[in-house]
Design a protein around this motif. Structure first.
Motif, PDB file in Angstrom:
ATOM      1  N   ASP A   1       4.295  -3.226   4.053  1.00 49.00           N
ATOM      2  CA  ASP A   1       4.229  -2.763   5.439  1.00 49.00           C
ATOM      3  C   ASP A   1       3.731  -3.929   6.286  1.00 49.00           C
ATOM      4  O   ASP A   1       2.625  -3.923   6.790  1.00 49.00           O
ATOM      5  CB  ASP A   1       3.299  -1.552   5.550  1.00 49.00           C
ATOM      6  CG  ASP A   1       3.252  -0.983   6.967  1.00 49.00           C
ATOM      7  OD1 ASP A   1       4.155  -1.302   7.756  1.00 49.00           O
ATOM      8  OD2 ASP A   1       2.307  -0.245   7.276  1.00 49.00           O
TER       9      ASP A   1
ATOM     10  N   SER B   1       0.842  -1.202   0.000  1.00 51.18           N
ATOM     11  CA  SER B   1       0.000   0.000   0.000  1.00 51.18           C
ATOM     12  C   SER B   1       0.870   1.243   0.000  1.00 51.18           C
ATOM     13  O   SER B   1       2.070   1.194   0.226  1.00 51.18           O
ATOM     14  CB  SER B   1      -0.923  -0.012   1.227  1.00 51.18           C
ATOM     15  OG  SER B   1      -0.165  -0.046   2.419  1.00 51.18           O
ATOM     16  N   GLY B   2       0.249   2.364  -0.224  1.00 53.41           N
ATOM     17  CA  GLY B   2       0.979   3.620  -0.222  1.00 53.41           C
ATOM     18  C   GLY B   2       1.501   3.990  -1.588  1.00 53.41           C
ATOM     19  O   GLY B   2       1.610   3.147  -2.483  1.00 53.41           O
ATOM     20  N   PRO B   3       1.846   5.256  -1.780  1.00 56.33           N
ATOM     21  CA  PRO B   3       2.319   5.724  -3.090  1.00 56.33           C
ATOM     22  C   PRO B   3       3.623   5.092  -3.536  1.00 56.33           C
ATOM     23  O   PRO B   3       3.897   4.996  -4.724  1.00 56.33           O
ATOM     24  CB  PRO B   3       2.469   7.236  -2.877  1.00 56.33           C
ATOM     25  CG  PRO B   3       2.648   7.402  -1.391  1.00 56.33           C
ATOM     26  CD  PRO B   3       1.809   6.327  -0.774  1.00 56.33           C
ATOM     27  N   ASP B   4       4.438   4.640  -2.593  1.00 53.04           N
ATOM     28  CA  ASP B   4       5.722   4.053  -2.958  1.00 53.04           C
ATOM     29  C   ASP B   4       5.598   2.567  -3.266  1.00 53.04           C
ATOM     30  O   ASP B   4       6.558   1.941  -3.739  1.00 53.04           O
ATOM     31  CB  ASP B   4       6.753   4.262  -1.852  1.00 53.04           C
ATOM     32  CG  ASP B   4       6.267   3.750  -0.490  1.00 53.04           C
ATOM     33  OD1 ASP B   4       5.140   3.215  -0.434  1.00 53.04           O
ATOM     34  OD2 ASP B   4       7.013   3.889   0.490  1.00 53.04           O
ATOM     35  N   GLY B   5       4.421   1.990  -3.006  1.00 56.54           N
ATOM     36  CA  GLY B   5       4.199   0.592  -3.326  1.00 56.54           C
ATOM     37  C   GLY B   5       5.043  -0.372  -2.524  1.00 56.54           C
ATOM     38  O   GLY B   5       5.348  -1.481  -2.976  1.00 56.54           O
ATOM     39  N   LYS B   6       5.419   0.023  -1.300  1.00 57.34           N
ATOM     40  CA  LYS B   6       6.252  -0.832  -0.466  1.00 57.34           C
ATOM     41  C   LYS B   6       5.402  -1.638   0.515  1.00 57.34           C
ATOM     42  O   LYS B   6       4.310  -1.248   0.893  1.00 57.34           O
ATOM     43  CB  LYS B   6       7.282   0.008   0.300  1.00 57.34           C
ATOM     44  CG  LYS B   6       8.354   0.615  -0.585  1.00 57.34           C
ATOM     45  CD  LYS B   6       9.403   1.334   0.250  1.00 57.34           C
ATOM     46  CE  LYS B   6      10.511   1.901  -0.643  1.00 57.34           C
ATOM     47  NZ  LYS B   6      11.551   2.603   0.165  1.00 57.34           N
TER      48      LYS B   6
END
Length: 280
Positions: free
Chosen positions: A150, A143-148
Motif C-alpha cells: 500500500d 500490511s493487511g491480511p492479503d499481504g499486499k
C-alpha cells in the motif's frame, strides 16, 4: 561515537580507551550515543557527519573508510547536502541491538521531509544489512491480511544492496573478544580481559554470533559436538566467564533471545517485493 561530549571512537584513542564504550551492567538497552560532535552546530557538518570517512591512526597516518564510497556515489550523481540532496546517511551506535537501530531508522526516514511519499533504495554495509532486514520486515513490510503493498504507507523500499553483511553471523564475533584486532591492539587496549568486558556488554555482539551449521564445535566430551551458540546452555561452553567480567547473565540471556529472533527473520529473508543484491 561521542559520549558526554567526548570522541570515544574514530581515532587511535578509541582503542587505547576501549572501555569507554562498555555498557555498564550490559548487554542491555541504552540510549544511542551521538555519532556527530554535539558541540558542532554547523548545518553542513550536521548534514554529512556521522560516518568514519577516515580513521586517524597516528598523526598524519589516516586510513580511508567510507570516503571512497562517497566519492563514487557523487560520481553517479548523488548528493549528501544542498537543495538536490538525494543521499541520506544513517550512522548509528553499533553497540545497540539491531532491533533498536531499526526502530531508529524508521524514525529517521519519517523525519526527513525530502523522503515523504518517495521510494527508497538502501545501501548497507556489514551489520547495517541486518538493520535493513529488520526495517523492511517489521516497519515497511506489506500490511493487511492479503499481504499486499500500500505505497506510500508501506513498501517504500524498492532495492536493498548489502555489502559484507553477516546474515548468518560470523565466527569473528567469537574470536574477537579473545584476540582483539591483533597483538598490537591487545597491547593498546590493555589485555584480553578489557576486550571481553567491553565487547560482551554490547547487545549487538550477541546478534553477530555465528548461526550457520557446524560453525562451532565443542571437544569437551567423548566426541565432538556441534554448538548452537544462541542456546544459553551451548553459549556457556565458551570460556568467557561473563560473571568475572561483570557481564549480567540475565541480560546476556535476553540478548541471546533477541539473536534467536533475528535468526528467524534471516531465515525468512527480505520481503518479496524488494530487489536484493548481496556482495561478499
Amino acid at each position: 561515537l561521542w559520549i558526554d561530549g567526548k570522541l570515544v571512537w574514530g581515532t587511535l584513542d578509541g582503542l587505547r580507551h576501549l572501555e569507554n564504550l562498555r555498557i555498564v551492567d550490559g548487554p542491555r538497552k541504552i540510549s544511542a550515543a551521538d555519532t556527530c560532535d554535539p558541540g558542532n552546530s554547523d548545518a553542513t557538518y550536521r548534514a554529512t557527519c556521522g560516518t568514519l570517512n577516515q580513521f586517524i591512526a597516528l598523526g598524519p597516518l589516516k586510513v580511508d573508510v567510507y570516503e571512497p564510497l562517497w566519492q563514487y556515489l557523487r560520481s553517479l550523481g548523488y548528493s549528501r547536502s544542498g537543495e538536490h540532496r538525494n543521499l541520506f546517511l544513517f550512522p548509528y551506535d553499533w553497540r545497540r541491538s539491531n532491533f533498536d537501530t531499526a526502530a531508529d531508522l524508521d524514525a529517521f526516514i519519517k523525519s526527513r521531509p525530502e523522503l515523504a511519499g518517495k521510494e527508497i533504495d538502501i545501501l548497507a554495509h556489514s551489520m547495517g544489512g541486518l538493520v535493513s532486514l529488520i526495517y523492511t520486515t517489521q516497519y515497511d513490510a506489506p500490511s493487511g491480511p492479503d499481504g499486499k503493498c500500500d505505497f506510500p504507507r508501506n513498501c517504500r523500499v524498492k532495492t536493498v544492496i548489502t555489502m559484507g553483511t553477516p546474515f548468518w553471523g560470523s565466527v569473528t564475533a567469537v574470536a574477537t573478544p579473545f584476540l582483539g584486532w591483533g597483538r598490537a591492539s591487545r597491547w593498546l587496549i590493555g589485555g584480553t580481559d578489557t576486550i571481553i568486558r567491553t565487547l560482551m556488554s554490547w547487545p549487538s555482539l550477541y546478534e553477530l554470533l555465528p548461526t550457520y551449521e557446524n560453525c562451532c564445535v565443542s571437544t569437551d566430551g567423548p566426541k565432538p559436538r556441534s554448538l548452537d551458540l544462541l542456546d544459553p546452555a551451548d553459549f556457556s561452553a565458551l570460556p568467557l566467564d561473563l560473571a568475572r567480567h561483570d557481564i549480567s547473565i540475565e541480560h546476556a540471556t535476553d540478548a541471546l533471545k533477541a539473536a534467536a529472533k533475528l535468526r528467524k527473520i534471516v531465515e525468512g529473508g527480505f520481503p518479496k517485493h524488494i530487489r536484493n543484491a548481496t556482495t561478499c
